[in-house]
Design an enzyme around this catalytic site. Structure first.
Site, mmCIF file in Angstrom:
data_model
loop_
_atom_site.group_PDB
_atom_site.id
_atom_site.type_symbol
_atom_site.label_atom_id
_atom_site.label_comp_id
_atom_site.label_asym_id
_atom_site.label_seq_id
_atom_site.Cartn_x
_atom_site.Cartn_y
_atom_site.Cartn_z
ATOM 1 N N CYS A 124 52.241 37.743 38.603
ATOM 2 C CA CYS A 124 52.424 38.601 39.786
ATOM 3 C C CYS A 124 53.702 38.288 40.553
ATOM 4 O O CYS A 124 54.085 39.047 41.441
ATOM 5 C CB CYS A 124 51.207 38.500 40.698
ATOM 6 S SG CYS A 124 49.684 38.953 39.861
ATOM 7 N N HIS A 260 53.284 40.819 47.807
ATOM 8 C CA HIS A 260 52.416 41.108 46.657
ATOM 9 C C HIS A 260 51.049 41.565 47.167
ATOM 10 O O HIS A 260 50.457 40.929 48.046
ATOM 11 C CB HIS A 260 52.293 39.842 45.802
ATOM 12 C CG HIS A 260 51.292 39.956 44.705
ATOM 13 N ND1 HIS A 260 51.210 41.058 43.883
ATOM 14 C CD2 HIS A 260 50.300 39.111 44.300
ATOM 15 C CE1 HIS A 260 50.230 40.881 43.017
ATOM 16 N NE2 HIS A 260 49.661 39.721 43.256
ATOM 17 N N ASN A 290 45.429 45.393 42.767
ATOM 18 C CA ASN A 290 46.485 44.458 42.395
ATOM 19 C C ASN A 290 47.067 44.874 41.044
ATOM 20 O O ASN A 290 46.429 44.689 40.011
ATOM 21 C CB ASN A 290 45.891 43.040 42.342
ATOM 22 C CG ASN A 290 46.902 41.985 41.911
ATOM 23 O OD1 ASN A 290 48.004 42.315 41.473
ATOM 24 N ND2 ASN A 290 46.517 40.722 42.027
HETATM 25 N N1 COA Z 1 30.778 42.145 44.204
HETATM 26 C C1 COA Z 1 29.771 41.530 44.851
HETATM 27 N N2 COA Z 1 29.647 40.203 44.954
HETATM 28 C C2 COA Z 1 30.620 39.466 44.379
HETATM 29 C C3 COA Z 1 31.688 40.035 43.698
HETATM 30 C C4 COA Z 1 31.739 41.429 43.617
HETATM 31 N N3 COA Z 1 32.743 42.079 42.996
HETATM 32 N N4 COA Z 1 32.508 39.047 43.246
HETATM 33 C C5 COA Z 1 31.947 37.890 43.631
HETATM 34 N N5 COA Z 1 30.808 38.147 44.320
HETATM 35 C C6 COA Z 1 29.891 37.195 44.928
HETATM 36 C C7 COA Z 1 29.992 35.806 44.361
HETATM 37 O O1 COA Z 1 29.216 35.689 43.195
HETATM 38 C C8 COA Z 1 29.457 34.993 45.514
HETATM 39 O O2 COA Z 1 28.059 35.073 45.479
HETATM 40 P P1 COA Z 1 27.165 33.771 45.832
HETATM 41 O O3 COA Z 1 27.523 33.442 47.270
HETATM 42 O O4 COA Z 1 25.789 34.279 45.644
HETATM 43 O O5 COA Z 1 27.598 32.725 44.869
HETATM 44 C C9 COA Z 1 29.908 35.750 46.761
HETATM 45 O O6 COA Z 1 30.234 37.083 46.297
HETATM 46 C C10 COA Z 1 31.118 35.158 47.435
HETATM 47 O O7 COA Z 1 32.069 34.888 46.446
HETATM 48 P P2 COA Z 1 33.423 34.214 46.793
HETATM 49 O O8 COA Z 1 34.200 33.956 45.535
HETATM 50 O O9 COA Z 1 33.193 33.094 47.747
HETATM 51 O O10 COA Z 1 34.135 35.386 47.620
HETATM 52 P P3 COA Z 1 35.497 35.357 48.369
HETATM 53 O O11 COA Z 1 35.300 35.671 49.790
HETATM 54 O O12 COA Z 1 36.312 34.131 48.020
HETATM 55 O O13 COA Z 1 36.232 36.603 47.729
HETATM 56 C C11 COA Z 1 37.932 37.095 46.115
HETATM 57 C C12 COA Z 1 36.517 36.617 46.341
HETATM 58 C C13 COA Z 1 38.199 37.101 44.630
HETATM 59 C C14 COA Z 1 38.060 38.502 46.669
HETATM 60 C C15 COA Z 1 38.915 36.147 46.872
HETATM 61 O O14 COA Z 1 38.610 34.809 46.570
HETATM 62 C C16 COA Z 1 40.345 36.413 46.520
HETATM 63 O O15 COA Z 1 40.891 37.468 46.819
HETATM 64 N N6 COA Z 1 41.025 35.415 45.919
HETATM 65 C C17 COA Z 1 42.401 35.589 45.524
HETATM 66 C C18 COA Z 1 42.440 36.359 44.238
HETATM 67 C C19 COA Z 1 43.793 36.845 43.886
HETATM 68 O O16 COA Z 1 44.596 37.119 44.737
HETATM 69 N N7 COA Z 1 44.055 36.969 42.589
HETATM 70 C C20 COA Z 1 45.260 37.471 42.062
HETATM 71 C C21 COA Z 1 46.381 36.562 42.322
HETATM 72 S S1 COA Z 1 47.852 37.234 41.765
#
Ligand code: COA
Length: 333
Positions: A124, A260, A290
């Site tokens: 990215c 980004h 993204n």
């Molecule tokens: N729908 C519903 N629930 C989901 C889910 C979805 N699509 N994806 C994950 N969950 C659940 C998880 O299983 C977790 O459940 P649990 O509490 O029962 O274990 C809960 O939601 C919270 O998950 P968590 O990973 O803590 O959520 P978060 O607030 O960290 O959000 C992201 C997840 C991926 C949105 C966030 O971490 C993020 O944006 N990270 C950066 C990713 C990124 O930028 N990637 C590309 C880089 S170039």
């Protein structure tokens, strides 16, 4: 020995200026509701955690076809003919082929017969890496006119049964034509931390195939979302401060931070950590998700076509992603 350097152009006073932009996204819209029919998720969860409402998915177009279309639009916007291009850099982590590289495919598609063409792989952050690389070539007087492209088709690397990743990504391409001029890219920085590579990865081959009869396979995207989040909200403000400090630029001179588009919460956090109003951080993540190396040039092209960029405006472009990698550039429009 033939040296292809145009030394008359070399020197500190020469840099690269973006003189045209273009972008392309596939027609097929996939909404959060569409994904909720595939995996255990909801529109509410996706919107509140990421800001994404829908994304575009390539059904027929590969990475290079999207890239070539974005390139044609950028050339038209710049008023530059394809055969004037001397360099094409395509930032992608999802090329259609291992070889030929995607930039060579674009070269053939647009008829840029005088260009040298190759890909840059920095996930990215790829567009910012391409911008820095072009700046170095132009400063050194090696080339005068270049095309850089950020293009990715992550839908083909996505495990559509993994709700943790499949809701985040989309497909698209963005491009910019860059010419050697005295103003433009003021300063750029890049960084890498290979030791943390495994928090965001995609294996190109599952295992060796020496005499075992197996065909090489592509892996799926693996991501530790929380680790990536923590890395992004720390590293992006850090590299933006670095590029401003090293160029002696006051942050309040910057009109827009073109970041980004991975998660609106990351953009908000970056604005907050920089002490800047969110209005200076434009976003289009709601519509495209993204698109990896394509997010920054697509957003830049939208700002350009909406008439929001005026000659002399200062912009910061910044990205982060797999590698881990990060990069920022301060440019004058
Ligand atoms: N729908 C519903 N629930 C989901 C889910 C979805 N699509 N994806 C994950 N969950 C659940 C998880 O299983 C977790 O459940 P649990 O509490 O029962 O274990 C809960 O939601 C919270 O998950 P968590 O990973 O803590 O959520 P978060 O607030 O960290 O959000 C992201 C997840 C991926 C949105 C966030 O971490 C993020 O944006 N990270 C950066 C990713 C990124 O930028 N990637 C590309 C880089 S170039």
């Amino acid at each position: 020995m033939k040296v292809n350097f145009n030394l008359k152009q070399a020197g500190d006073s020469v840099t690269g200026r973006i003189i045209g932009t273009g972008s392309y996204v596939p027609e097929q819209i996939v909404t959060n509701e569409n994904l909720a029919a595939l995996v255990d998720t909801s529109d509410e969860w996706i919107v509140t955690r990421t800001g994404i409402h829908e994304r575009r998915i390539a059904l027929e177009e590969g990475t290079s076809r999207m890239a070539a279309e974005a390139a044609r639009r950028a050339l038209k916007n710049a008023g530059v003919e394809a055969d004037e291009l001397e360099l094409i850099l395509m930032a992608t982590s999802s090329p259609d082929y291992c070889f030929p590289n995607g930039a060579c495919e674009v070269q053939a598609a647009i008829g840029a017969k005088n260009a040298v063409a190759y890909d840059i792989s920095a996930a990215c952050s790829g567009f910012e890496f391409a911008l820095s690389t072009v700046q170095a070539f132009l400063k050194a007087g090696v080339y005068r006119t270049a095309l850089i492209i950020g293009a990715d088709c992550l839908s083909k690397l996505t495990d559509w049964s993994d709700r943790g990743t499949c809701v985040l990504f989309g497909d698209g391409a963005g491009a910019a034509v860059i010419r050697a001029e005295e103003t433009g890219i003021i300063h750029s920085v890049m960084g890498s931390d290979g030791a943390k590579g495994q928090v965001l990865s995609c294996m190109s081959r599952s295992e060796g195939n020496f005499l075992n009869g197996k065909k090489p396979e592509l892996g799926y995207i693996f991501m530790d979302g929380q680790e990536v989040f923590k890395f992004a909200v720390k590293k992006v403000p850090e590299c933006i401060r670095q590029v401003l400090e090293e160029s002696g630029t006051d942050i309040n001179e910057v009109k827009y931070f073109v970041l980004h588009q991975a998660n609106y919460r990351i953009c908000e956090s970056v604005a907050k950590r920089l002490g800047q109003p969110i209005e200076k951080v434009p976003m289009n993540i709601a519509s495209y998700g993204n698109t990896s190396g394509a997010t920054v040039p697509i957003l830049l092209d939208e700002l350009n076509r909406q008439g929001k960029l005026n000659r002399g405006d200062k912009l910061v472009l910044a990205g982060f992603g797999g590698g881990l990698t990060w990069g920022a550039a301060l440019i004058e429009w």
